[in-house]
Write an enzyme that holds these catalytic residues in place. Sequence first.
Site, mmCIF file in Angstrom:
data_model
loop_
_atom_site.group_PDB
_atom_site.id
_atom_site.type_symbol
_atom_site.label_atom_id
_atom_site.label_comp_id
_atom_site.label_asym_id
_atom_site.label_seq_id
_atom_site.Cartn_x
_atom_site.Cartn_y
_atom_site.Cartn_z
ATOM 1 N N GLU A 25 0.857 -1.204 0.000
ATOM 2 C CA GLU A 25 0.000 0.000 0.000
ATOM 3 C C GLU A 25 0.885 1.244 0.000
ATOM 4 O OE1 GLU A 25 -1.480 1.829 3.458
ATOM 5 O OE2 GLU A 25 -0.973 0.155 4.775
ATOM 6 N N LYS A 85 -5.763 10.514 0.924
ATOM 7 C CA LYS A 85 -5.945 9.099 1.274
ATOM 8 C C LYS A 85 -7.039 8.501 0.390
ATOM 9 C CE LYS A 85 -7.430 6.656 5.508
ATOM 10 N NZ LYS A 85 -7.751 6.881 6.943
ATOM 11 N N ASP A 138 -17.733 3.590 13.335
ATOM 12 C CA ASP A 138 -16.463 3.659 12.598
ATOM 13 C C ASP A 138 -15.782 2.293 12.518
ATOM 14 O OD1 ASP A 138 -14.143 4.390 11.351
ATOM 15 O OD2 ASP A 138 -13.641 6.019 12.728
ATOM 16 N N SER A 140 -13.286 0.256 9.780
ATOM 17 C CA SER A 140 -12.481 0.466 8.575
ATOM 18 C C SER A 140 -12.979 -0.374 7.406
ATOM 19 C CB SER A 140 -11.030 0.105 8.864
ATOM 20 O OG SER A 140 -10.279 0.200 7.673
ATOM 21 N N ASP A 142 -11.127 -1.568 5.404
ATOM 22 C CA ASP A 142 -10.134 -2.637 5.222
ATOM 23 C C ASP A 142 -10.755 -4.005 5.515
ATOM 24 O OD1 ASP A 142 -8.361 -0.567 4.826
ATOM 25 O OD2 ASP A 142 -7.162 -0.947 6.636
ATOM 26 N N LYS A 159 -3.160 -1.612 15.339
ATOM 27 C CA LYS A 159 -2.768 -0.830 16.510
ATOM 28 C C LYS A 159 -3.858 -0.906 17.575
ATOM 29 C CE LYS A 159 0.649 2.296 14.773
ATOM 30 N NZ LYS A 159 0.673 2.776 13.396
HETATM 31 N N1 PSU Z 1 -2.551 1.653 10.648
HETATM 32 C C1 PSU Z 1 -1.241 1.946 10.764
HETATM 33 N N2 PSU Z 1 -0.625 2.680 9.795
HETATM 34 C C2 PSU Z 1 -1.292 3.109 8.683
HETATM 35 C C3 PSU Z 1 -2.680 2.786 8.550
HETATM 36 C C4 PSU Z 1 -3.270 2.059 9.554
HETATM 37 O O1 PSU Z 1 -0.633 1.553 11.747
HETATM 38 O O2 PSU Z 1 -0.688 3.787 7.820
HETATM 39 C C5 PSU Z 1 -3.428 3.211 7.321
HETATM 40 C C6 PSU Z 1 -3.545 2.033 6.326
HETATM 41 O O3 PSU Z 1 -3.433 2.544 5.008
HETATM 42 C C7 PSU Z 1 -4.955 1.520 6.560
HETATM 43 C C8 PSU Z 1 -5.687 2.822 6.863
HETATM 44 O O4 PSU Z 1 -5.515 0.851 5.460
HETATM 45 O O5 PSU Z 1 -4.770 3.556 7.663
HETATM 46 C C9 PSU Z 1 -7.002 2.599 7.582
HETATM 47 O O6 PSU Z 1 -7.664 3.820 7.684
HETATM 48 P P1 PSU Z 1 -9.181 3.856 8.215
HETATM 49 O O7 PSU Z 1 -9.099 3.524 9.671
HETATM 50 O O8 PSU Z 1 -9.630 5.265 7.939
HETATM 51 O O9 PSU Z 1 -9.940 2.838 7.427
HETATM 52 MN MN MN Z 2 -13.060 5.057 9.553
#
Ligand code: PSU
Ligand code: MN
Length: 301
Positions: A25, A85, A138, A140, A142, A159
């Site tokens: 990524e 992003k 919220d 993700s 992902d 994390k």
């Molecule tokens: N967690 C990390 N470092 C990162 C991300 C998550 O420790 O850089 C990034 C990754 O690209 C992940 C995204 O896909 O944040 C998730 O964001 P969100 O929670 O908005 O879906």
């Molecule tokens: Mn989110």
Amino acid sequence: MSSAIRISAAVSAALEAGRPVVALESTIFSSLGLPAPANGEALRRCLAAVRDGGAEPAVTAVLDGQARVGLDPGEEERVLAGTAKVAERDIAVALAQGLPVGVTTVSASLALAHAVGIGVFATGGIGGVHRGAGVTGDISADLDALANHPVVTVCAGAKAFLDLARTLEYLETAGVPVLGWQHDWFPAFYLRSSGLRVPHRAQTARVVADVLRYRVRERTGVLLTVPIPAADELDPVMLDEALAGALAACAAEGVTGAAVTPFVLGRIERQTAGASVPANLALAENNARVAAAVAVALAGQ
Ligand code: PSU
Ligand code: MN
């Protein structure tokens, strides 16, 4: 979708020859993921780890309104400086509007890897169910992408500012196999264990490749969690304080939506006085190394 993607010459040659390829990524390598110049070092170390492991790296991004899989050497600097992003749903908007530079998250990278036939993807940590998701909703994208793209994602867990127990529950409901790399515990990124067990342990890259091959719900991916090397693990007490401070600042400043994760990442780095950065580089490089081994096993099938 796949006709709208530009694949670099090196990645395209590897795919055509059936050689191992690992997608990476780009949010992690942008200023949203790591501070400069550590982001550039992270990219160099991950590229080298994939190559040393016998695979071709394929960084995903959006450049000049085109979805990209594999960058040409001069393009890496643009991605390191990226600030927009791009999650899976944002790819179409980025293409339609000709976004100059977009950095891809895990969800966007999985969609692009799937579209071009790459079976392995490496990252640092995945996004997950946020604490308090019952109120904020919220979660993700992902996780949904892991459920819908047949790719092995190699990560150091997620994390601990996320709700890791609910993240694992979500993956169970979505039918995504979760494997611990030579380890029984779901890692918490900077820590080798979150205290939560992974459902299965995988000892070899061959087993991981076979799980992708034999999984029953063919749409889903596989999540392989690799603990940070022991020498690079952070102190759990310092980390707890940093996480609490980061989450409190996020709430106090009213940060929401896609801005939450980059905000919290930046705060953790400040609160650990930068100790989090070398740990982040070490685990990302280690994940890239393991992903290359899985890609080699997949290519040998
Ligand atoms: N967690 C990390 N470092 C990162 C991300 C998550 O420790 O850089 C990034 C990754 O690209 C992940 C995204 O896909 O944040 C998730 O964001 P969100 O929670 O908005 O879906
Ligand atoms: Mn989110």
